[in-house]
Scaffold this motif. Structure first.
Motif, PDB file in Angstrom:
ATOM      1  N   SER A 123       1.052  -1.275   0.019  1.00 22.29           N
ATOM      2  CA  SER A 123       0.141   0.113   0.091  1.00 22.29           C
ATOM      3  C   SER A 123       1.005   1.291  -0.166  1.00 22.29           C
ATOM      4  CB  SER A 123      -1.095  -0.045   1.129  1.00 22.29           C
ATOM      5  OG  SER A 123      -0.252   0.063   2.417  1.00 22.29           O
ATOM      6  N   VAL A 124       2.062   1.163   0.599  1.00 23.18           N
ATOM      7  CA  VAL A 124       3.050   2.346   0.275  1.00 23.18           C
ATOM      8  C   VAL A 124       3.621   2.390  -0.848  1.00 23.18           C
ATOM      9  CG1 VAL A 124       5.111   3.356   1.661  1.00 23.18           C
ATOM     10  CG2 VAL A 124       3.390   2.209   3.007  1.00 23.18           C
ATOM     11  N   VAL A 125       4.177   1.113  -1.269  1.00 27.76           N
ATOM     12  CA  VAL A 125       5.046   1.150  -2.567  1.00 27.76           C
ATOM     13  C   VAL A 125       4.400   1.118  -3.795  1.00 27.76           C
ATOM     14  CG1 VAL A 125       6.599  -0.560  -3.963  1.00 27.76           C
ATOM     15  CG2 VAL A 125       6.680  -0.288  -1.526  1.00 27.76           C
ATOM     16  N   MET A 126       3.018   0.658  -3.905  1.00 24.19           N
ATOM     17  CA  MET A 126       2.174   0.790  -5.023  1.00 24.19           C
ATOM     18  C   MET A 126       0.557   1.412  -4.486  1.00 24.19           C
ATOM     19  SD  MET A 126       2.182  -3.225  -6.036  1.00 24.19           S
ATOM     20  CE  MET A 126       4.009  -3.212  -6.152  1.00 24.19           C
ATOM     21  N   PRO A 127       0.607   2.466  -4.240  1.00 22.71           N
ATOM     22  CA  PRO A 127      -0.829   2.850  -3.591  1.00 22.71           C
ATOM     23  C   PRO A 127      -1.934   3.123  -4.515  1.00 22.71           C
ATOM     24  CG  PRO A 127       0.739   4.733  -3.735  1.00 22.71           C
ATOM     25  CD  PRO A 127       1.535   3.606  -4.308  1.00 22.71           C
ATOM     26  N   GLN A 128      -1.723   2.751  -5.856  1.00 26.48           N
ATOM     27  CA  GLN A 128      -2.825   2.572  -6.805  1.00 26.48           C
ATOM     28  C   GLN A 128      -3.111   1.609  -6.891  1.00 26.48           C
ATOM     29  OE1 GLN A 128       0.559   2.732  -7.251  1.00 26.48           O
ATOM     30  NE2 GLN A 128       0.964   1.446  -9.214  1.00 26.48           N
ATOM     31  N   SER A 129      -2.696   0.288  -6.377  1.00 22.53           N
ATOM     32  CA  SER A 129      -3.178  -0.952  -6.429  1.00 22.53           C
ATOM     33  C   SER A 129      -4.284  -1.507  -5.542  1.00 22.53           C
ATOM     34  CB  SER A 129      -1.954  -2.094  -6.312  1.00 22.53           C
ATOM     35  OG  SER A 129      -2.243  -3.223  -6.317  1.00 22.53           O
ATOM     36  N   ARG A 130      -5.139  -2.161  -5.600  1.00 20.63           N
ATOM     37  CA  ARG A 130      -5.884  -2.830  -4.589  1.00 20.63           C
ATOM     38  C   ARG A 130      -5.258  -3.641  -3.844  1.00 20.63           C
ATOM     39  NH1 ARG A 130      -8.563  -3.975  -9.455  1.00 20.63           N
ATOM     40  NH2 ARG A 130      -8.237  -6.035  -9.103  1.00 20.63           N
ATOM     41  N   ARG A 131      -5.855  -4.021  -2.788  1.00 20.57           N
ATOM     42  CA  ARG A 131      -4.945  -4.700  -1.671  1.00 20.57           C
ATOM     43  C   ARG A 131      -4.543  -6.097  -1.872  1.00 20.57           C
ATOM     44  NH1 ARG A 131      -8.076  -3.467   3.960  1.00 20.57           N
ATOM     45  NH2 ARG A 131      -9.837  -3.993   2.306  1.00 20.57           N
ATOM     46  N   SER A 132      -5.522  -6.746  -2.665  1.00 20.18           N
ATOM     47  CA  SER A 132      -5.426  -7.990  -2.813  1.00 20.18           C
ATOM     48  C   SER A 132      -4.043  -8.716  -3.336  1.00 20.18           C
ATOM     49  CB  SER A 132      -6.397  -8.801  -3.915  1.00 20.18           C
ATOM     50  OG  SER A 132      -6.208  -8.648  -5.056  1.00 20.18           O
ATOM     51  N   LEU A 133      -3.832  -9.837  -2.961  1.00 19.73           N
ATOM     52  CA  LEU A 133      -2.212 -10.447  -3.590  1.00 19.73           C
ATOM     53  C   LEU A 133      -2.372 -10.556  -4.979  1.00 19.73           C
ATOM     54  CD1 LEU A 133       0.345 -11.693  -2.752  1.00 19.73           C
ATOM     55  CD2 LEU A 133      -0.922 -13.864  -2.686  1.00 19.73           C
ATOM     56  N   ILE A 134      -3.563 -10.887  -5.472  1.00 17.66           N
ATOM     57  CA  ILE A 134      -3.477 -11.132  -7.189  1.00 17.66           C
ATOM     58  C   ILE A 134      -3.264  -9.530  -7.692  1.00 17.66           C
ATOM     59  CG2 ILE A 134      -5.193 -11.399  -9.202  1.00 17.66           C
ATOM     60  CD1 ILE A 134      -6.423 -13.535  -7.298  1.00 17.66           C
ATOM     61  N   ALA A 135      -3.887  -8.446  -7.018  1.00 20.09           N
ATOM     62  CA  ALA A 135      -4.019  -7.181  -7.546  1.00 20.09           C
ATOM     63  C   ALA A 135      -2.638  -6.774  -7.382  1.00 20.09           C
ATOM     64  CB  ALA A 135      -4.998  -6.263  -6.835  1.00 20.09           C
ATOM     65  N   CYS A 136      -2.108  -6.840  -6.226  1.00 18.31           N
ATOM     66  CA  CYS A 136      -0.532  -6.435  -6.000  1.00 18.31           C
ATOM     67  C   CYS A 136       0.580  -7.256  -6.756  1.00 18.31           C
ATOM     68  CB  CYS A 136      -0.142  -6.534  -4.536  1.00 18.31           C
ATOM     69  SG  CYS A 136      -1.109  -5.447  -3.274  1.00 18.31           S
ATOM     70  N   CYS A 137       0.141  -8.372  -7.072  1.00  7.53           N
ATOM     71  CA  CYS A 137       1.262  -9.043  -7.958  1.00  7.53           C
ATOM     72  C   CYS A 137       1.117  -8.418  -9.675  1.00  7.53           C
ATOM     73  CB  CYS A 137       1.177 -10.450  -7.995  1.00  7.53           C
ATOM     74  SG  CYS A 137       1.644 -11.222  -6.469  1.00  7.53           S
ATOM     75  N   ALA A 138      -0.177  -8.114  -9.893  1.00  4.17           N
ATOM     76  CA  ALA A 138      -0.444  -7.826 -11.286  1.00  4.17           C
ATOM     77  C   ALA A 138       0.290  -6.360 -11.408  1.00  4.17           C
ATOM     78  CB  ALA A 138      -2.007  -7.752 -11.670  1.00  4.17           C
TER      79      ALA A 138
END
Length: 399
Positions: A123-138
């Protein structure tokens, strides 16, 4: 520290305080730079129903033969010792790990700040991403995995940590709390007590239960097969033979001294009786008979032959319910439980909360479920059927 231990758990539900359990656990080792140095995972027998199976896709047939948490606690501790623990949504995994260790009388350092949480860091490194593991990895450009399996989710969380170690190392530096947990003085526990249990491949085909019966078995007299017919009739109520049904059939055949050719002959007899009942009832659709034949390891044409009589006769179409029957529901059904209960009550069924010898059937989300109700039903000889069979019988009964 020795590096990182990335953990993931698949559970029977969200809240460990509501008796939910871990059904699969994985640990992936990373060195301080983020490179994978080892992995370990196992299914677990949660000793209850499996909850949201549509999400984690663990079947009771797999989990019922898996080790219990107490059996693998030493192996798990060995993989956590001396390492900073990591998880995507660490507080969730910490809660369930803490609850499992508490059940076996072991204290842990697993509070909410003891582990490095990749969800919080992302959430700090990629604040534009949703929180789920799938979204963060994408968002991080990492490859898709077989999501909601403990091993692949742990691998994905490890890859996400490696990405952040390379791009924003200051965000994922271990804290004093992380290092305190890594230095926890775990007791020495037995290791290698049981082998880990892995998920079956997607294309796995379980051998027919007849393959578990011996070809030749010495015996002193002709066996009485009524007990086998009774178990067979219950097993086929939902027109499937679950792993638990197969175990019961093999068990009673073994106790009766039945050889494989004996059991095949009994299956032919059962199938002929079913065909005759269908013919007497004017049933022209052979699909039910063909289905039972396949379940029994027979060619469907085997239903022809001399008349036979079984008391009671097999039921065409499987489960039949009648007004006044006592039924019990267990597990997380596809249909809304309250709605299903209301439908059953409106059709004249008595929906009970406990199993007794008077229970007609227990309807389960998964007929191999290890719920307390299902275990009690099997001990009392009450059939456990799947949700689909129960709904079909309810549709026939409903006004």
């Amino acid at each position: 520290m020795d590096g990182f231990a990335v953990v993931d758990t698949e559970t029977t539900g969200i809240d460990a305080t509501h008796r939910h359990r871990i059904a699969e656990v994985a640990v992936v080792h990373l060195d301080p730079g983020g490179a994978v140095t080892g992995e370990w995972s196992t299914l677990l027998n949660p000793e209850r129903d499996l909850g949201p199976q549509a999400i984690h896709r663990i079947t009771a047939a797999e989990a019922r033969l898996a080790p219990r948490f107490a059996d693998i606690a030493g192996d798990l501790v060995d993989r956590l010792r001396g390492r900073v623990v990591v998880a995507h949504n660490w507080p969730f995994d910490a809660m369930h790990l803490r609850a499992e260790f508490t059940r076996i009388g072991l204290d842990t350092p697993f509070d909410e700040v003891a582990g490095l949480c990749t969800m919080r860091a992302a959430s700090v490194v990629m604040p534009q991403s949703r929180r789920s593991l799938i979204a963060c990895c994408a968002t991080a450009g990492l490859p898709a995995m077989r999501w909601h399996t403990a091993r692949d989710d742990a691998m994905a969380a490890g890859a996400l940590l490696g990405h952040m170690l390379a791009t924003a190392p200051g965000v994922v530096q271990p804290t004093a709390e992380h290092l305190r947990a890594a230095a926890w003085a775990w007791p020495e526990l037995p290791r290698g007590v049981v082998a880990p249990a892995q998920r079956r491949p997607a294309d796995h085909i379980e051998p027919h239960f007849l393959a578990r019966l011996v070809e030749r078995l010495p015996r002193d007299e002709e066996p009485v097969v009524d007990a086998y017919f009774a178990v067979l009739d219950d097993a086929l109520l939902d027109r499937r033979i679950s792993a638990s049904d197969a175990d019961a059939l093999v068990g009673v055949a073994t106790r009766l001294g039945l050889r494989r050719d004996d059991v095949l002959a009994i299956h032919h007899t059962y199938l002929r009786a079913l065909a005759q009942v269908a013919a007497a009832a004017g049933e022209r659709d052979r699909s039910d008979i063909d289905l039972v034949a396949r379940l029994l390891g027979l060619d469907p044409v085997a239903a022809a032959g001399d008349p036979v009589h079984l008391d009671p006769a097999p039921t065409v179409g499987g489960l039949v319910l009648r007004p006044g029957d006592k039924v019990v529901l267990t597990g997380m059904m596809t249909a809304d439980r309250d709605e299903l209960t209301a439908r059953a009550a409106a059709a004249g069924l008595r929906v009970m909360t406990a199993v007794s010898r008077q229970t007609r059937v227990v309807a389960a989300a998964d007929p191999d479920t290890m719920s307390v109700k299902a275990r009690e039903a099997r001990a009392l000889g009450v059939p456990v059927v799947d949700e689909a069979a129960f709904v079909r019988a309810l549709d026939v009964l409903a006004p």
